[in-house]
Design a protein around this motif. Structure first.
Motif, mmCIF file in Angstrom:
data_model
loop_
_atom_site.group_PDB
_atom_site.id
_atom_site.type_symbol
_atom_site.label_atom_id
_atom_site.label_comp_id
_atom_site.label_asym_id
_atom_site.label_seq_id
_atom_site.Cartn_x
_atom_site.Cartn_y
_atom_site.Cartn_z
ATOM 1 N N THR A 58 28.409 31.212 26.809
ATOM 2 C CA THR A 58 27.370 30.497 27.555
ATOM 3 C C THR A 58 26.644 31.470 28.480
ATOM 4 O O THR A 58 26.989 32.657 28.546
ATOM 5 N N SER A 116 25.818 11.610 24.909
ATOM 6 C CA SER A 116 27.038 12.383 24.665
ATOM 7 C C SER A 116 27.613 12.105 23.280
ATOM 8 O O SER A 116 28.335 12.922 22.737
ATOM 9 N N ILE A 161 26.507 14.815 20.887
ATOM 10 C CA ILE A 161 26.916 16.196 21.149
ATOM 11 C C ILE A 161 28.102 16.552 20.251
ATOM 12 O O ILE A 161 29.149 15.908 20.306
ATOM 13 N N ASP A 203 29.019 20.163 19.537
ATOM 14 C CA ASP A 203 29.644 21.444 19.836
ATOM 15 C C ASP A 203 29.261 21.892 21.241
ATOM 16 O O ASP A 203 28.500 21.235 21.949
ATOM 17 N N LEU A 204 29.824 23.046 21.625
ATOM 18 C CA LEU A 204 29.638 23.559 22.974
ATOM 19 C C LEU A 204 28.193 23.956 23.247
ATOM 20 O O LEU A 204 27.697 23.804 24.366
ATOM 21 N N GLU A 238 25.441 22.575 22.084
ATOM 22 C CA GLU A 238 24.686 21.368 22.390
ATOM 23 C C GLU A 238 25.051 20.828 23.765
ATOM 24 O O GLU A 238 24.199 20.300 24.484
ATOM 25 N N ALA A 239 26.328 20.967 24.139
ATOM 26 C CA ALA A 239 26.761 20.504 25.459
ATOM 27 C C ALA A 239 26.092 21.317 26.567
ATOM 28 O O ALA A 239 25.666 20.762 27.588
ATOM 29 N N GLU A 240 25.999 22.631 26.354
ATOM 30 C CA GLU A 240 25.339 23.471 27.355
ATOM 31 C C GLU A 240 23.859 23.140 27.455
ATOM 32 O O GLU A 240 23.295 23.059 28.555
ATOM 33 N N PHE A 275 22.471 20.306 26.824
ATOM 34 C CA PHE A 275 22.380 19.013 27.492
ATOM 35 C C PHE A 275 22.543 19.166 28.995
ATOM 36 O O PHE A 275 21.800 18.557 29.785
ATOM 37 N N ALA A 276 23.526 19.995 29.421
ATOM 38 C CA ALA A 276 23.758 20.203 30.853
ATOM 39 C C ALA A 276 22.563 20.875 31.511
ATOM 40 O O ALA A 276 22.144 20.502 32.610
#
Length: 270
Positions: free
Chosen positions: A166, A226, A229, A231-232, A234-236, A238-239
């Motif tokens: 990240t 959520s 989402i 994988d990681l 996509e999570a990043e 989104f955040a």
């Protein structure tokens, strides 16, 4: 011929007058809030000397909590700094001061967003530093702990970046903090010059109501998103997007609040 909207000389004259009046009207509150750390230190030392028979300054956690509470109280108190404008006698006298509505608004904004917070932080840090030098039991100054905490947070982010691929860093949080600072101070200022009575109480009740609505919407949208989402990465994304949009909305609302303050000043009548 001087402009009716803005004149540098006229603004500077009014700004100095505004600062003087601010100190005269709120000197006691400024002393209590700015010297909260010293007051807590005296109470803590007196308590330990009386009941434990030792000279011992309060610990870091207690000092940090007092600082946070003081900062929160300072924000709430903005509902009182210019609250006298809703008073018929004082407000009418303020309207007669030879300065334009824009100059009064600009002075009010500078004092609220810059002068008051900087004076508070400077006073609190100075007292904290003096106590740290004068009393060996006091420990390190809060700024040292804050610097160490930011360093550790940055190291943790770097480790997370390496482990999860990240790209987070502390700079991403600077703008959101500045925007939230403007939002909080402008909000309580607007409430102070809008409500005639129970200014802080009404301001808190409005915040409580808005927070319930906003948290409900955010939770609903967050749960729905959520689910998508996977994988990681996509999570990043989104955040980051959440942080970006929250900051943008807060900035827009802050501008609306600033204009609301100007409109209130311009249309104020008694």
């Amino acid at each position: 011929m001087k402009s009716e909207v803005f004149s540098g000389q006229r603004f500077w004259t009014y700004f100095k007058y505004d600062l003087t009046q601010m100190w005269r009207n709120h000197m006691k509150a400024a002393i209590v809030i700015g010297l909260a750390g010293l007051i807590f230190y005296i109470v803590g030392v007196a308590f330990n000397a009386t009941f434990n028979h030792v000279w011992q300054a309060p610990g870091f956690k207690g000092r940090f909590i007092v600082f946070i509470l003081s900062a929160v109280v300072l924000q709430l108190y903005q509902a009182r700094t210019y609250g006298y404008l809703t008073d018929r006698r004082k407000g009418a006298a303020w309207l007669m001061i030879p300065a334009s509505a824009f100059e009064k608004w600009l002075s009010m904004t500078i004092i609220t967003l810059i002068v008051i917070p900087v004076a508070f932080l400077g006073t609190y840090a100075a007292v904290d530093g003096i106590l740290s030098l004068a009393d060996p039991t006091y420990g390190k100054v809060l700024l040292t702990f804050a610097s160490q905490g930011l360093k550790e947070m940055n190291e943790a982010l770097q480790e997370a970046n390496t482990e999860y691929n990240t790209t987070w860093n502390l700079k991403l949080f600077v703008l959101p903090l500045l925007v939230s600072h403007c939002f909080n101070y402008l909000y309580f200022l607007l409430c102070g010059i809008t409500f005639k009575r129970h200014k802080i109480l009404w301001a808190i009740l409005l915040v409580f109501g808005f927070s319930i609505v906003w948290s409900t919407l955010a939770t609903f949208l967050g749960i729905n998103y959520s689910i998508e989402i996977n994988d990681l990465v996509e999570a990043e994304v989104f955040a980051r997007q959440s942080l970006k949009w929250t900051t943008a909305v807060c900035a827009v609302v802050s501008l609306v609040l600033a204009y609301g303050i100007y409109y209130r000043i311009k249309t104020l009548k008694h």
